[in-house]
Design a protein around this motif. Structure first.
Motif, PDB file in Angstrom:
ATOM      1  N   ARG A   1      27.277   4.668 -29.369  1.00  0.00           N
ATOM      2  CA  ARG A   1      26.276   4.229 -28.386  1.00  0.00           C
ATOM      3  C   ARG A   1      25.535   2.957 -28.819  1.00  0.00           C
ATOM      4  NH1 ARG A   1      28.733   7.422 -25.781  1.00  0.00           N
ATOM      5  NH2 ARG A   1      28.052   9.467 -25.106  1.00  0.00           N
ATOM      6  N   TYR A   2      25.767   2.503 -30.045  1.00  0.00           N
ATOM      7  CA  TYR A   2      25.051   1.327 -30.563  1.00  0.00           C
ATOM      8  C   TYR A   2      25.890   0.070 -30.394  1.00  0.00           C
ATOM      9  CZ  TYR A   2      21.841   4.650 -32.598  1.00  0.00           C
ATOM     10  OH  TYR A   2      20.919   5.658 -32.759  1.00  0.00           O
ATOM     11  N   VAL A   3      25.236  -0.973 -29.915  1.00  0.00           N
ATOM     12  CA  VAL A   3      25.855  -2.293 -29.828  1.00  0.00           C
ATOM     13  C   VAL A   3      25.195  -3.152 -30.903  1.00  0.00           C
ATOM     14  CG1 VAL A   3      26.203  -4.327 -28.386  1.00  0.00           C
ATOM     15  CG2 VAL A   3      26.243  -2.039 -27.355  1.00  0.00           C
ATOM     16  N   ARG A   4      25.978  -3.575 -31.857  1.00  0.00           N
ATOM     17  CA  ARG A   4      25.476  -4.386 -32.968  1.00  0.00           C
ATOM     18  C   ARG A   4      25.658  -5.872 -32.646  1.00  0.00           C
ATOM     19  NH1 ARG A   4      27.528   0.399 -34.463  1.00  0.00           N
ATOM     20  NH2 ARG A   4      26.618   1.504 -36.243  1.00  0.00           N
ATOM     21  N   ARG A   5      24.614  -6.659 -32.931  1.00  0.00           N
ATOM     22  CA  ARG A   5      24.674  -8.098 -32.697  1.00  0.00           C
ATOM     23  C   ARG A   5      24.525  -8.835 -34.025  1.00  0.00           C
ATOM     24  NH1 ARG A   5      21.920  -5.972 -28.633  1.00  0.00           N
ATOM     25  NH2 ARG A   5      22.729  -6.218 -26.535  1.00  0.00           N
ATOM     26  N   ASP A   6      25.433  -9.799 -34.219  1.00  0.00           N
ATOM     27  CA  ASP A   6      25.406 -10.648 -35.409  1.00  0.00           C
ATOM     28  C   ASP A   6      25.155 -12.082 -34.973  1.00  0.00           C
ATOM     29  OD1 ASP A   6      26.148  -8.420 -36.873  1.00  0.00           O
ATOM     30  OD2 ASP A   6      28.268  -8.955 -36.914  1.00  0.00           O
ATOM     31  N   GLY A   7      24.489 -12.824 -35.802  1.00  0.00           N
ATOM     32  CA  GLY A   7      24.227 -14.232 -35.522  1.00  0.00           C
ATOM     33  C   GLY A   7      23.288 -14.756 -36.582  1.00  0.00           C
ATOM     34  N   SER A   8      22.395 -15.657 -36.198  1.00  0.00           N
ATOM     35  CA  SER A   8      21.414 -16.136 -37.168  1.00  0.00           C
ATOM     36  C   SER A   8      20.445 -15.016 -37.529  1.00  0.00           C
ATOM     37  CB  SER A   8      20.663 -17.348 -36.626  1.00  0.00           C
ATOM     38  OG  SER A   8      20.025 -17.027 -35.406  1.00  0.00           O
ATOM     39  N   THR A   9      20.294 -14.035 -36.613  1.00  0.00           N
ATOM     40  CA  THR A   9      19.582 -12.796 -36.908  1.00  0.00           C
ATOM     41  C   THR A   9      20.475 -11.641 -36.462  1.00  0.00           C
ATOM     42  OG1 THR A   9      18.453 -12.739 -34.773  1.00  0.00           O
ATOM     43  CG2 THR A   9      17.296 -13.847 -36.580  1.00  0.00           C
TER      44      THR A   9
ATOM     45  N   PHE B   1      20.304  -4.646 -32.694  1.00  0.00           N
ATOM     46  CA  PHE B   1      21.146  -3.659 -32.032  1.00  0.00           C
ATOM     47  C   PHE B   1      20.468  -3.155 -30.773  1.00  0.00           C
ATOM     48  CE2 PHE B   1      18.526  -1.174 -34.938  1.00  0.00           C
ATOM     49  CZ  PHE B   1      18.115  -0.100 -34.166  1.00  0.00           C
ATOM     50  N   SER B   2      21.285  -2.612 -29.891  1.00  0.00           N
ATOM     51  CA  SER B   2      20.817  -1.925 -28.697  1.00  0.00           C
ATOM     52  C   SER B   2      21.417  -0.534 -28.695  1.00  0.00           C
ATOM     53  CB  SER B   2      21.257  -2.652 -27.426  1.00  0.00           C
ATOM     54  OG  SER B   2      20.675  -3.921 -27.353  1.00  0.00           O
ATOM     55  N   LEU B   3      20.734   0.394 -28.057  1.00  0.00           N
ATOM     56  CA  LEU B   3      21.237   1.746 -27.866  1.00  0.00           C
ATOM     57  C   LEU B   3      21.514   1.916 -26.386  1.00  0.00           C
ATOM     58  CD1 LEU B   3      21.809   4.646 -28.878  1.00  0.00           C
ATOM     59  CD2 LEU B   3      19.373   5.133 -28.499  1.00  0.00           C
ATOM     60  N   LYS B   4      22.727   2.366 -26.064  1.00  0.00           N
ATOM     61  CA  LYS B   4      23.121   2.550 -24.666  1.00  0.00           C
ATOM     62  C   LYS B   4      23.309   4.021 -24.347  1.00  0.00           C
ATOM     63  CE  LYS B   4      25.317  -1.842 -23.740  1.00  0.00           C
ATOM     64  NZ  LYS B   4      26.452  -2.471 -23.072  1.00  0.00           N
ATOM     65  N   ALA B   5      23.035   4.366 -23.099  1.00  0.00           N
ATOM     66  CA  ALA B   5      23.279   5.717 -22.596  1.00  0.00           C
ATOM     67  C   ALA B   5      24.761   5.855 -22.261  1.00  0.00           C
ATOM     68  CB  ALA B   5      22.432   5.963 -21.347  1.00  0.00           C
ATOM     69  N   THR B   6      25.177   7.048 -21.910  1.00  0.00           N
ATOM     70  CA  THR B   6      26.582   7.292 -21.580  1.00  0.00           C
ATOM     71  C   THR B   6      27.037   6.459 -20.379  1.00  0.00           C
ATOM     72  OG1 THR B   6      25.925   9.228 -20.298  1.00  0.00           O
ATOM     73  CG2 THR B   6      26.674   9.612 -22.549  1.00  0.00           C
TER      74      THR B   6
END
Length: 109
Positions: free
Chosen positions: A54-62, A65-70
């Protein structure tokens, strides 16, 4: 143990923050037009937090993450971290703290 802090923004919308046991914020909601919808968002975080998918991880200069529902809707987002390991530690903290977290109402404060 962590807790959810519910508050009303200047725009009148309802928000929640999940705070870790050290009181640091680890997840923030978007605005909800009603308190009931905000409470539903908290329940969704509690249900979805243990699921790594359910987690979307973001990479970049920082890193964040976001948590998503089903249904794919974002129900919370993190602060920015300076490293991937910091972000991953934040995710582990949400997994640990969210399911049993109590709700503290700050809307009347």
């Amino acid at each position: 143990m962590g807790y959810f802090e519910v508050y009303t923004g200047k725009n009148g919308d309802h928000y929640f923050r999940l705070r870790a046991g050290n009181h640091e914020p680890i997840l923030q909601s978007e605005g909800y037009t009603t308190r009931a919808a905000c409470d539903n968002g908290i329940d969704s975080v509690k249900r979805n937090a243990p699921e790594d998918a359910r987690y979307v991880r973001r990479d970049g200069s920082t890193f964040s993450f976001s948590l998503k529902a089903t249904n794919g809707q974002v129900i919370g987002h993190s602060e920015s971290y300076t490293s991937a390991s910091g972000r991953d530690g934040g995710i582990e903290s949400v997994k640990k703290n969210a399911p049993g977290a109590e709700v503290k109402d700050k809307t009347t404060v």
